[in-house]
Every structure is written in structure tokens, then in C-alpha cells.
Design a protein around this motif. Structure first.
Motif, PDB file in Angstrom:
ATOM      1  N   LYS A   1       2.265 -13.900  12.698  1.00  0.00           N
ATOM      2  CA  LYS A   1       2.298 -14.005  11.244  1.00  0.00           C
ATOM      3  C   LYS A   1       3.512 -13.300  10.644  1.00  0.00           C
ATOM      4  O   LYS A   1       3.492 -12.846   9.515  1.00  0.00           O
ATOM      5  N   THR A   2       4.596 -13.252  11.434  1.00  0.00           N
ATOM      6  CA  THR A   2       5.794 -12.565  10.967  1.00  0.00           C
ATOM      7  C   THR A   2       6.352 -13.202   9.689  1.00  0.00           C
ATOM      8  O   THR A   2       6.731 -12.509   8.737  1.00  0.00           O
ATOM      9  N   LYS A   3       6.375 -14.523   9.656  1.00  0.00           N
ATOM     10  CA  LYS A   3       6.903 -15.206   8.466  1.00  0.00           C
ATOM     11  C   LYS A   3       6.026 -14.916   7.251  1.00  0.00           C
ATOM     12  O   LYS A   3       6.539 -14.679   6.144  1.00  0.00           O
ATOM     13  N   ASP A   4       4.730 -14.933   7.451  1.00  0.00           N
ATOM     14  CA  ASP A   4       3.819 -14.623   6.347  1.00  0.00           C
ATOM     15  C   ASP A   4       4.050 -13.201   5.840  1.00  0.00           C
ATOM     16  O   ASP A   4       4.000 -12.937   4.627  1.00  0.00           O
ATOM     17  N   PHE A   5       4.292 -12.288   6.771  1.00  0.00           N
ATOM     18  CA  PHE A   5       4.525 -10.895   6.384  1.00  0.00           C
ATOM     19  C   PHE A   5       5.750 -10.786   5.489  1.00  0.00           C
ATOM     20  O   PHE A   5       5.701 -10.162   4.418  1.00  0.00           O
ATOM     21  N   PHE A   6       6.879 -11.391   5.912  1.00  0.00           N
ATOM     22  CA  PHE A   6       8.112 -11.277   5.112  1.00  0.00           C
ATOM     23  C   PHE A   6       7.979 -12.043   3.792  1.00  0.00           C
ATOM     24  O   PHE A   6       8.567 -11.646   2.785  1.00  0.00           O
ATOM     25  N   TYR A   7       7.241 -13.118   3.824  1.00  0.00           N
ATOM     26  CA  TYR A   7       7.026 -13.867   2.576  1.00  0.00           C
ATOM     27  C   TYR A   7       6.290 -12.984   1.559  1.00  0.00           C
ATOM     28  O   TYR A   7       6.697 -12.886   0.395  1.00  0.00           O
ATOM     29  N   ASN A   8       5.223 -12.338   2.007  1.00  0.00           N
ATOM     30  CA  ASN A   8       4.466 -11.451   1.111  1.00  0.00           C
ATOM     31  C   ASN A   8       5.273 -10.220   0.719  1.00  0.00           C
ATOM     32  O   ASN A   8       5.108  -9.686  -0.381  1.00  0.00           O
ATOM     33  N   LEU A   9       6.141  -9.774   1.640  1.00  0.00           N
ATOM     34  CA  LEU A   9       6.934  -8.576   1.360  1.00  0.00           C
ATOM     35  C   LEU A   9       7.979  -8.825   0.293  1.00  0.00           C
ATOM     36  O   LEU A   9       8.298  -7.937  -0.512  1.00  0.00           O
ATOM     37  N   ASN A  10       8.507 -10.019   0.254  1.00  0.00           N
ATOM     38  CA  ASN A  10       9.638 -10.297  -0.637  1.00  0.00           C
ATOM     39  C   ASN A  10       9.267 -11.066  -1.900  1.00  0.00           C
ATOM     40  O   ASN A  10      10.138 -11.338  -2.733  1.00  0.00           O
ATOM     41  N   LYS A  11       8.001 -11.423  -2.021  1.00  0.00           N
ATOM     42  CA  LYS A  11       7.655 -12.209  -3.208  1.00  0.00           C
ATOM     43  C   LYS A  11       7.476 -11.308  -4.443  1.00  0.00           C
ATOM     44  O   LYS A  11       7.233 -10.130  -4.341  1.00  0.00           O
TER      45      LYS A  11
ATOM     46  N   ASP B   1      -7.235  -2.280   1.738  1.00  0.00           N
ATOM     47  CA  ASP B   1      -6.004  -2.984   1.393  1.00  0.00           C
ATOM     48  C   ASP B   1      -4.837  -2.522   2.247  1.00  0.00           C
ATOM     49  O   ASP B   1      -3.961  -3.317   2.626  1.00  0.00           O
ATOM     50  N   THR B   2      -4.816  -1.237   2.566  1.00  0.00           N
ATOM     51  CA  THR B   2      -3.775  -0.716   3.470  1.00  0.00           C
ATOM     52  C   THR B   2      -3.945  -1.317   4.859  1.00  0.00           C
ATOM     53  O   THR B   2      -2.966  -1.741   5.492  1.00  0.00           O
ATOM     54  N   LYS B   3      -5.172  -1.351   5.324  1.00  0.00           N
ATOM     55  CA  LYS B   3      -5.448  -1.919   6.651  1.00  0.00           C
ATOM     56  C   LYS B   3      -5.050  -3.391   6.698  1.00  0.00           C
ATOM     57  O   LYS B   3      -4.464  -3.858   7.691  1.00  0.00           O
ATOM     58  N   GLU B   4      -5.329  -4.125   5.637  1.00  0.00           N
ATOM     59  CA  GLU B   4      -4.990  -5.548   5.592  1.00  0.00           C
ATOM     60  C   GLU B   4      -3.481  -5.753   5.702  1.00  0.00           C
ATOM     61  O   GLU B   4      -3.006  -6.642   6.420  1.00  0.00           O
ATOM     62  N   PHE B   5      -2.710  -4.932   4.994  1.00  0.00           N
ATOM     63  CA  PHE B   5      -1.247  -5.034   5.047  1.00  0.00           C
ATOM     64  C   PHE B   5      -0.740  -4.715   6.448  1.00  0.00           C
ATOM     65  O   PHE B   5       0.136  -5.423   6.992  1.00  0.00           O
ATOM     66  N   LEU B   6      -1.270  -3.665   7.060  1.00  0.00           N
ATOM     67  CA  LEU B   6      -0.806  -3.259   8.385  1.00  0.00           C
ATOM     68  C   LEU B   6      -1.168  -4.288   9.447  1.00  0.00           C
ATOM     69  O   LEU B   6      -0.393  -4.526  10.381  1.00  0.00           O
ATOM     70  N   GLU B   7      -2.333  -4.884   9.318  1.00  0.00           N
ATOM     71  CA  GLU B   7      -2.728  -5.919  10.285  1.00  0.00           C
ATOM     72  C   GLU B   7      -1.815  -7.128  10.197  1.00  0.00           C
ATOM     73  O   GLU B   7      -1.496  -7.762  11.221  1.00  0.00           O
ATOM     74  N   LEU B   8      -1.380  -7.469   9.003  1.00  0.00           N
ATOM     75  CA  LEU B   8      -0.422  -8.573   8.846  1.00  0.00           C
ATOM     76  C   LEU B   8       0.915  -8.199   9.465  1.00  0.00           C
ATOM     77  O   LEU B   8       1.571  -9.024  10.125  1.00  0.00           O
ATOM     78  N   LEU B   9       1.314  -6.933   9.274  1.00  0.00           N
ATOM     79  CA  LEU B   9       2.590  -6.454   9.812  1.00  0.00           C
ATOM     80  C   LEU B   9       2.624  -6.536  11.331  1.00  0.00           C
ATOM     81  O   LEU B   9       3.623  -6.979  11.915  1.00  0.00           O
TER      82      LEU B   9
ATOM     83  N   ASN C   1       9.755  -4.311  15.589  1.00  0.00           N
ATOM     84  CA  ASN C   1       8.793  -3.894  16.605  1.00  0.00           C
ATOM     85  C   ASN C   1       8.561  -2.381  16.577  1.00  0.00           C
ATOM     86  O   ASN C   1       7.442  -1.904  16.819  1.00  0.00           O
ATOM     87  N   ARG C   2       9.618  -1.631  16.279  1.00  0.00           N
ATOM     88  CA  ARG C   2       9.458  -0.178  16.180  1.00  0.00           C
ATOM     89  C   ARG C   2       8.589   0.173  14.968  1.00  0.00           C
ATOM     90  O   ARG C   2       7.753   1.082  15.028  1.00  0.00           O
ATOM     91  N   LEU C   3       8.785  -0.560  13.889  1.00  0.00           N
ATOM     92  CA  LEU C   3       7.942  -0.346  12.715  1.00  0.00           C
ATOM     93  C   LEU C   3       6.484  -0.669  13.035  1.00  0.00           C
ATOM     94  O   LEU C   3       5.571   0.027  12.602  1.00  0.00           O
ATOM     95  N   ARG C   4       6.295  -1.722  13.813  1.00  0.00           N
ATOM     96  CA  ARG C   4       4.938  -2.110  14.197  1.00  0.00           C
ATOM     97  C   ARG C   4       4.275  -1.026  15.056  1.00  0.00           C
ATOM     98  O   ARG C   4       3.056  -0.831  14.989  1.00  0.00           O
ATOM     99  N   SER C   5       5.058  -0.336  15.842  1.00  0.00           N
ATOM    100  CA  SER C   5       4.495   0.753  16.659  1.00  0.00           C
ATOM    101  C   SER C   5       3.870   1.827  15.778  1.00  0.00           C
ATOM    102  O   SER C   5       2.775   2.332  16.064  1.00  0.00           O
ATOM    103  N   LEU C   6       4.554   2.159  14.690  1.00  0.00           N
ATOM    104  CA  LEU C   6       4.007   3.146  13.754  1.00  0.00           C
ATOM    105  C   LEU C   6       2.763   2.601  13.061  1.00  0.00           C
ATOM    106  O   LEU C   6       1.781   3.323  12.857  1.00  0.00           O
ATOM    107  N   ALA C   7       2.807   1.329  12.701  1.00  0.00           N
ATOM    108  CA  ALA C   7       1.657   0.719  12.030  1.00  0.00           C
ATOM    109  C   ALA C   7       0.424   0.721  12.924  1.00  0.00           C
ATOM    110  O   ALA C   7      -0.700   0.954  12.464  1.00  0.00           O
TER     111      ALA C   7
END
Length: 432
Positions: A422-432, A409-417, A391-397
Motif C-alpha cells: 500500500k505504498t502508493k496509498d500511503f504517499f497519496y494520503n500523505l500528500n493530499k 488513528d495513530t495505529k491506522e496511519f502506521l499500519e498503512l506506512l 524502509n528505515r522509516l518503516r523500521s521505526l514504525a
């Protein structure tokens, strides 16, 4: 003789009486305190007698007299610097002895005693005087020519008030080192903004020298800290670049005390954009390294972040990734437990609000570095697996998402974050 008969001058110039009356009225269109000027009175007399040549000469003398006094009122010192006369002008008589009318007009314009349009038309009036009063074999001046000259001289000189006097730099600095100096934004801005560039340049360099030296009192340095940001706003880009080059030279000289003072004043004005990349790297990189090594040492993080914030956002490109990553990890903090605190999220309370403010100044490159840090830094990726740290990371985003300039592309990543659903989708994309 009837009232409609013309008047006749010694030069056989005939002037209808109604035209004389018209010209006489124009002679009154001057400042109240200038109406009894001896040259104006003389112009009235010779005009009444039909002397058009003499009227031109007398009126030009009035203009020259007024210009000289306005230059003296404005700043003789600045006039000498701008004109570089053959001999330094100190008194009213020096203008007559060492200066041409051409130099007087140009110099008055250069120091701001008259405007550009006034300069152009006064040069025309000067030529009128030279032709018709300076050369007796010239043709007779027309009524229109005389009226035109008088009208221009009235409009641009004789009806105009005295210009605002320019501050004497030496006296102003002495006042800054006294209890008489007024810390008023408006007063200081007026004092500096009215200065021509040559004085702004001198003042900027003098104050920089005093601040980085060892002879200035604490009171003077405090007043410089107050005044320099105001001066910086009104000086040209060229002067800023010159001060930036002086900073570079101080860096090469290597005196750490002087460098620290110069860095302090540059921090007040966001001046590091005007110094070289090498100098900025020397200033920023040690602090970025210190922040990296101070992770989770809250008091130390607070001190370093404060220093970085004061320096501004002109980070050398080759350390932006490290800079953003270190700030992000400092802000996110870590999950923990304590016998003394009920909280489970730990971070530097003094550093966190400053980092939020620093993210407000991020550009597109910094936003991309933020994304890169999230994707590549192992420690950060591990910490945001916990809800509070995420949540703190999301505050910066969210701060960055408010910036319209970030790439798609940056905006798309931050919106997912920031999308909690869509938390699961975010971590899935982050770790793939």
C-alpha cells in the motif's frame, strides 16, 4: 500432701500444680542463648513459689533487657534520631536512666527491631506489668493473664533472633572509598533496602552531595555510580522528589560543572521525571537543537544521541515534536553515492541503534509526534521517497506498532506506512 494439692503464695494466690507446670514449660519457649537470662531464672523461681505478680514483673524485665540489646545491635544512632529522647542514648544504662518502656517499644518498632503486631501486643504486656506488678493494691492476676503475657512476650520478643544491624552511613561511605568495597548488586541492595526511610534519605542526599562536589575521589565516584541506581530503587517517592528539588536549585545556581555532574547521576537513575519542567527544558533543549543542526554529520549525531539517550525519555512536552523529528531524520538518513562505499543509504552508524532503543520507550504522545513529523517535515518527506530510506522509516514504525497503548488513528496511519503493498496509498494520503 498429695500432688494435686494447690500451691499457696504469700499473697494468698492459689495455683494448681498442673498449671504451674504448664507455665513453667512456657517459660522455656525462648531463644537458646536467652534461657539462662537472670530475669527468666528469677521468673521460674517466683512462679514455682506461686508469685504471679512477681512473675509478671520478672518476665517484663527480661523483655525490656532483650529489647534494649536488640536496639543496640540494630542501631542506637537511628534509635536516637527516631525517638529523640531527653538525653542521647549511648549505653545500656542510658535506656534505664533516660527512657520509658513506652519509648523503648515504639523506638524498637520505628527502627525495625520489632514488627507492628509485636509493638501492639508489647504495649498490652507493658500495661499488664504496670497494673499487677506496679500497683500492689490491684486485684490478683489470673493464671490466664500471666500465661497470656508470657506467651506474647515469648512469641514476639524472646524467641526472636536479633535483627539485622543497620549499616553506619559514615562507615559505609568510607568503605565505598576503599578497595574493600564489594560491587555486588545483592550485597548493596541488602545494605540499602533494610534501611529505614530516615537513613535512606540521609544516604541518598550524602551520596548526591559527594558526587556533585569536588572532593570525592575517582574511586568513590565510580562506586556511587554503581550504587546510586540500586539505592534509587528502594527509596520512597518523597525522597526522590527531594533530590529532584536539589537538582532544580543547582540549575538556578548556574555552576555548569556541578550541573553536568548532577545530570550524569540523574541519567543513571532516570531521575529527570522528578525535576521541574524549567530544569528539564534547560537540559534537553540545547541537545535537541544540537541534533537538529548536526543532521548528516554522523560523528556529531552519534555523540548527541548518546547524551539524549542517557538523559532518558522525560522530554518537556513543548519540545517533544522537535525531539522526535530530529531523531527520525537522523535514523532515516539520506540517499547518496560514494567512490568508497557501495551503499546508497547513509546514516550515523553510532546513532541509529541507540535511536531504535529510544523508540522502544516512546509513549503515545511521542508516537503522535512521529506521525506529525512524517506529515509535516519537508526534508523527511523528500527523503522517504527513496525505497531504502522509506524502509528505515518503516523500521521505526514497526517498533511503535508493538505498543498496545497507541491511539487507533495513530495505529491506522502506521499500519498503512509499513504495508509495502500500500505504498502508493500511503504517499497519496500523505500528500493530499
Amino acid at each position: 500432701m498429695g500432688d494435686n494439692l494447690p500451691s499457696k503464695t504469700n499473697d494468698e494466690v492459689l495455683i494448681p500444680l498442673d498449671k504451674i507446670d504448664y507455665l513453667q514449660k512456657e517459660l522455656t519457649n525462648v531463644r537458646d542463648e536467652f534461657a539462662d537470662n537472670k530475669y527468666i531464672i528469677e521468673a521460674r523461681k517466683v512462679l514455682a513459689a506461686g508469685g504471679l505478680r512477681s512473675t509478671i514483673g520478672s518476665y517484663w524485665n527480661a523483655v525490656v533487657d532483650d529489647l534494649r540489646r536488640k536496639v543496640i545491635h540494630r542501631s542506637v544512632d537511628l534509635f536516637n534520631k527516631e525517638v529523640s529522647p531527653k538525653k542521647t542514648i549511648k549505653t545500656y544504662e542510658d535506656f534505664q536512666n533516660y527512657l520509658t518502656d513506652f519509648e523503648l517499644i515504639d523506638g524498637a518498632y520505628q527502627i525495625g527491631a520489632i514488627g507492628w503486631e509485636a509493638k501492639k501486643l508489647l504495649h498490652q504486656a507493658r500495661e499488664t506489668r504496670n497494673i499487677f506488678d506496679g500497683h500492689p493494691d490491684s486485684s490478683d492476676p489470673t493464671l490466664f493473664k500471666v500465661f497470656d503475657m508470657i506467651s506474647d512476650c515469648n512469641r514476639y520478643v524472646l524467641s526472636q533472633p536479633y535483627p539485622i544491624p543497620i549499616i553506619d552511613v559514615n562507615e559505609y561511605i568510607l568503605t565505598m572509598d576503599s578497595d574493600d568495597f564489594s560491587k555486588s548488586d545483592i550485597a548493596v541492595e541488602q545494605a540499602f533496602s533494610d534501611l529505614p526511610d530516615i537513613y535512606k534519605k540521609e544516604t541518598a542526599n550524602r551520596l548526591f552531595t559527594l558526587y556533585t562536589g569536588d572532593s570525592a575521589s575517582t574511586r568513590l565516584k565510580s562506586n556511587i555510580e554503581f550504587s546510586y541506581p540500586i539505592l534509587w530503587k528502594v527509596i520512597s517517592k518523597e525522597i526522590r522528589q527531594e533530590i529532584g528539588k536539589r537538582f532544580d536549585k543547582l540549575m538556578v545556581a548556574g555552576n555548569s560543572t556541578v550541573i553536568e555532574k548532577a545530570s550524569d547521576i540523574f541519567s543513571l537513575i532516570d531521575g529527570f521525571r522528578y525535576v521541574s519542567l524549567a530544569s528539564r527544558r534547560i537540559i534537553y533543549e540545547p541537545l535537541v537543537t544540537e541534533l537538529e543542526n548536526s543532521l548528516d554529520k554522523w560523528s556529531e549525531e552519534g555523540v548527541v544521541v548518546k547524551k539524549l539517550q542517557r538523559l532518558g525519555s522525560n522530554i518537556p512536552e513543548d519540545i517533544i515534536d522537535r525531539y522526535v523529528c530530529a531523531l527520525t531524520k537522523t535514523y532515516v538518513g539520506y540517499k547518496g553515492g560514494s567512490h568508497y562505499y557501495s551503499r546508497t543509504e547513509f546514516y550515523s552508524n553510532s546513532a541509529a541503534p541507540r535511536i531504535s532503543e529510544m523508540f522502544e520507550d516512546f509513549d503515545n504522545n511521542s508516537a503522535e509526534s512521529f506521525v506529525k513529523a512524517i506529515k509535516t517535515d519537508a526534508k523527511l518527506k523528500q527523503r522517504i521517497t527513496y525505497k531504502n530510506q522509506l524502509n528505515r522509516l518503516r523500521s521505526l514504525a514497526n517498533i511503535l506498532l508493538n505498543k498496545p497503548e497507541i491511539r487507533d488513528d495513530t495505529k491506522e496511519f502506521l499500519e498503512l506506512l509499513v504495508d509495502d503493498e500500500k505504498t502508493k496509498d500511503f504517499f497519496y494520503n500523505l500528500n493530499k
